[in-house]
Design a protein around this motif. Structure first.
Motif, PDB file in Angstrom:
ATOM      1  N   LYS A 172       0.827  -1.204   0.000  1.00 26.65           N
ATOM      2  CA  LYS A 172       0.000   0.000   0.000  1.00 26.65           C
ATOM      3  C   LYS A 172       0.861   1.253   0.000  1.00 26.65           C
ATOM      4  O   LYS A 172       0.579   2.225  -0.721  1.00 26.65           O
ATOM      5  N   ALA A 173       1.921   1.244   0.801  1.00 19.35           N
ATOM      6  CA  ALA A 173       2.827   2.390   0.830  1.00 19.35           C
ATOM      7  C   ALA A 173       3.469   2.605  -0.541  1.00 19.35           C
ATOM      8  O   ALA A 173       3.607   3.741  -1.008  1.00 19.35           O
ATOM      9  N   ALA A 174       3.851   1.500  -1.202  1.00 22.92           N
ATOM     10  CA  ALA A 174       4.439   1.597  -2.537  1.00 22.92           C
ATOM     11  C   ALA A 174       3.424   2.124  -3.546  1.00 22.92           C
ATOM     12  O   ALA A 174       3.759   2.939  -4.420  1.00 22.92           O
ATOM     13  N   GLU A 175       2.183   1.658  -3.424  1.00 20.08           N
ATOM     14  CA  GLU A 175       1.138   2.105  -4.351  1.00 20.08           C
ATOM     15  C   GLU A 175       0.907   3.610  -4.232  1.00 20.08           C
ATOM     16  O   GLU A 175       0.805   4.324  -5.249  1.00 20.08           O
ATOM     17  N   GLU A 176       0.849   4.117  -3.006  1.00 19.28           N
ATOM     18  CA  GLU A 176       0.586   5.540  -2.826  1.00 19.28           C
ATOM     19  C   GLU A 176       1.784   6.382  -3.250  1.00 19.28           C
ATOM     20  O   GLU A 176       1.619   7.443  -3.867  1.00 19.28           O
ATOM     21  N   LEU A 177       2.987   5.915  -2.947  1.00 17.24           N
ATOM     22  CA  LEU A 177       4.169   6.651  -3.380  1.00 17.24           C
ATOM     23  C   LEU A 177       4.291   6.606  -4.901  1.00 17.24           C
ATOM     24  O   LEU A 177       4.716   7.582  -5.532  1.00 17.24           O
ATOM     25  N   GLY A 178       3.900   5.490  -5.501  1.00 20.08           N
ATOM     26  CA  GLY A 178       3.977   5.353  -6.947  1.00 20.08           C
ATOM     27  C   GLY A 178       3.114   6.340  -7.705  1.00 20.08           C
ATOM     28  O   GLY A 178       3.363   6.611  -8.886  1.00 20.08           O
ATOM     29  N   GLN A 179       2.107   6.902  -7.052  1.00 18.21           N
ATOM     30  CA  GLN A 179       1.260   7.885  -7.718  1.00 18.21           C
ATOM     31  C   GLN A 179       2.030   9.159  -8.065  1.00 18.21           C
ATOM     32  O   GLN A 179       1.570   9.964  -8.882  1.00 18.21           O
ATOM     33  N   HIS A 180       3.200   9.340  -7.459  1.00 23.58           N
ATOM     34  CA  HIS A 180       4.033  10.498  -7.770  1.00 23.58           C
ATOM     35  C   HIS A 180       4.933  10.251  -8.978  1.00 23.58           C
ATOM     36  O   HIS A 180       5.710  11.125  -9.348  1.00 23.58           O
ATOM     37  N   ILE A 181       4.848   9.079  -9.575  1.00 21.47           N
ATOM     38  CA  ILE A 181       5.640   8.719 -10.752  1.00 21.47           C
ATOM     39  C   ILE A 181       4.723   8.735 -11.971  1.00 21.47           C
ATOM     40  O   ILE A 181       3.591   8.247 -11.898  1.00 21.47           O
ATOM     41  N   PRO A 182       5.163   9.303 -13.100  1.00 21.62           N
ATOM     42  CA  PRO A 182       4.326   9.260 -14.303  1.00 21.62           C
ATOM     43  C   PRO A 182       3.898   7.833 -14.620  1.00 21.62           C
ATOM     44  O   PRO A 182       4.668   6.889 -14.449  1.00 21.62           O
ATOM     45  N   ALA A 183       2.670   7.686 -15.081  1.00 20.53           N
ATOM     46  CA  ALA A 183       2.087   6.355 -15.275  1.00 20.53           C
ATOM     47  C   ALA A 183       2.917   5.478 -16.192  1.00 20.53           C
ATOM     48  O   ALA A 183       2.998   4.260 -16.000  1.00 20.53           O
ATOM     49  N   ASP A 184       3.563   6.068 -17.198  1.00 22.82           N
ATOM     50  CA  ASP A 184       4.321   5.249 -18.144  1.00 22.82           C
ATOM     51  C   ASP A 184       5.644   4.751 -17.568  1.00 22.82           C
ATOM     52  O   ASP A 184       6.313   3.909 -18.168  1.00 22.82           O
ATOM     53  N   ARG A 185       6.047   5.277 -16.406  1.00 14.16           N
ATOM     54  CA  ARG A 185       7.291   4.828 -15.764  1.00 14.16           C
ATOM     55  C   ARG A 185       7.041   4.218 -14.391  1.00 14.16           C
ATOM     56  O   ARG A 185       7.968   3.930 -13.652  1.00 14.16           O
ATOM     57  N   ARG A 186       5.789   4.016 -14.056  1.00  9.70           N
ATOM     58  CA  ARG A 186       5.412   3.578 -12.713  1.00  9.70           C
ATOM     59  C   ARG A 186       5.448   2.045 -12.617  1.00  9.70           C
ATOM     60  O   ARG A 186       4.721   1.363 -13.343  1.00  9.70           O
ATOM     61  N   PRO A 187       6.286   1.484 -11.727  1.00  6.62           N
ATOM     62  CA  PRO A 187       6.285   0.028 -11.578  1.00  6.62           C
ATOM     63  C   PRO A 187       5.017  -0.432 -10.863  1.00  6.62           C
ATOM     64  O   PRO A 187       4.438   0.324 -10.077  1.00  6.62           O
ATOM     65  N   PRO A 188       4.576  -1.672 -11.119  1.00  4.79           N
ATOM     66  CA  PRO A 188       3.433  -2.182 -10.351  1.00  4.79           C
ATOM     67  C   PRO A 188       3.759  -2.152  -8.861  1.00  4.79           C
ATOM     68  O   PRO A 188       4.899  -2.414  -8.464  1.00  4.79           O
ATOM     69  N   PRO A 189       2.780  -1.828  -8.013  1.00  6.21           N
ATOM     70  CA  PRO A 189       3.070  -1.749  -6.578  1.00  6.21           C
ATOM     71  C   PRO A 189       3.601  -3.050  -5.997  1.00  6.21           C
ATOM     72  O   PRO A 189       4.424  -3.032  -5.069  1.00  6.21           O
ATOM     73  N   GLN A 190       3.167  -4.191  -6.570  1.00  7.41           N
ATOM     74  CA  GLN A 190       3.680  -5.476  -6.075  1.00  7.41           C
ATOM     75  C   GLN A 190       5.176  -5.601  -6.343  1.00  7.41           C
ATOM     76  O   GLN A 190       5.931  -6.104  -5.503  1.00  7.41           O
TER      77      GLN A 190
END
Length: 205
Positions: free
Chosen positions: A135-153
């Protein structure tokens, strides 16, 4: 040996405590169920009122550990973090702290060979605990552009692997694995390098 006056409920707790003591001393395969019973001050026959064998006992210790671990991770993630980045970094440090403060539980959870799928209760406790980091990774990942965002898992698995590696190599006092840096510094710098690669930390910081 005089037997302690256990009620039905705290006999199970005493056996888990004895199991954890033996795990810390000898590892998860270095003791018998009879020795766990002796550590708890009861006869071997009493153990079978609660556990089918040593692996069943270790699984119960692992489940209890995951429940504590989940509480610690949630506390680190939710309490007092000023940003998604700070919350994420706190979960990594909580992993290291738990491993250092509760080595018996940590070994039962991650080094005993007990599958987290052994029982629905164990699986639920493990999934909840590791879900905090995801969950922490998923929320932090929202600050990364979608085309460069790794899956939260994947994101959380990378940090889990990094944290676990620091624990195994540098936080457990294993001979031949000394470092001039503290485990905390190693973990913080490792997470920092990873997050810089994702563009979440300024390269100059």
């Amino acid at each position: 040996m005089s037997k302690r006056g256990y009620h039905h409920g705290n006999l199970r707790k005493a056996l888990i405590t004895g199991c954890l003591t033996l795990i810390e001393k000898r590892g998860p395969t270095g003791f018998t169920l009879s020795e766990a019973a002796r550590e708890a001050g009861v006869t071997p026959a009493a153990v079978y009122r609660h556990f089918d064998g040593r692996e069943d006992l270790i699984a119960a210790a692992a489940q209890q550990g995951y429940e504590m671990f989940g509480d610690a991770m949630e506390d680190a993630y939710r309490n007092g973090a000023p940003s998604d980045l700070a919350a994420f970094e706190r979960t990594g440090r909580a992993y290291l702290t738990f491993a250092r403060d509760h080595p018996g539980y940590y070994i039962a959870m991650f080094e005993s060979g007990i599958s987290m799928h052994r029982s629905p209760e164990l699986h639920a406790a493990a999934t909840r605990a590791m879900g905090v980091l995801e969950k922490a990774a998923e929320e932090l990942g929202q600050h990364i552009p979608a085309d460069r965002r790794p899956p939260p898992q994947m994101f959380s698995a990378h940090i889990w692997a990094l944290s676990h590696g620091v624990v195994e190599l540098f936080a457990r006092g294993n001979p031949g694995t000394k470092s001039p840096f503290s485990p905390e510094d190693l973990l913080e710098s490792g997470i920092g390098i990873y997050l810089r690669g994702l563009g979440l930390i300024d390269p100059d910081k």
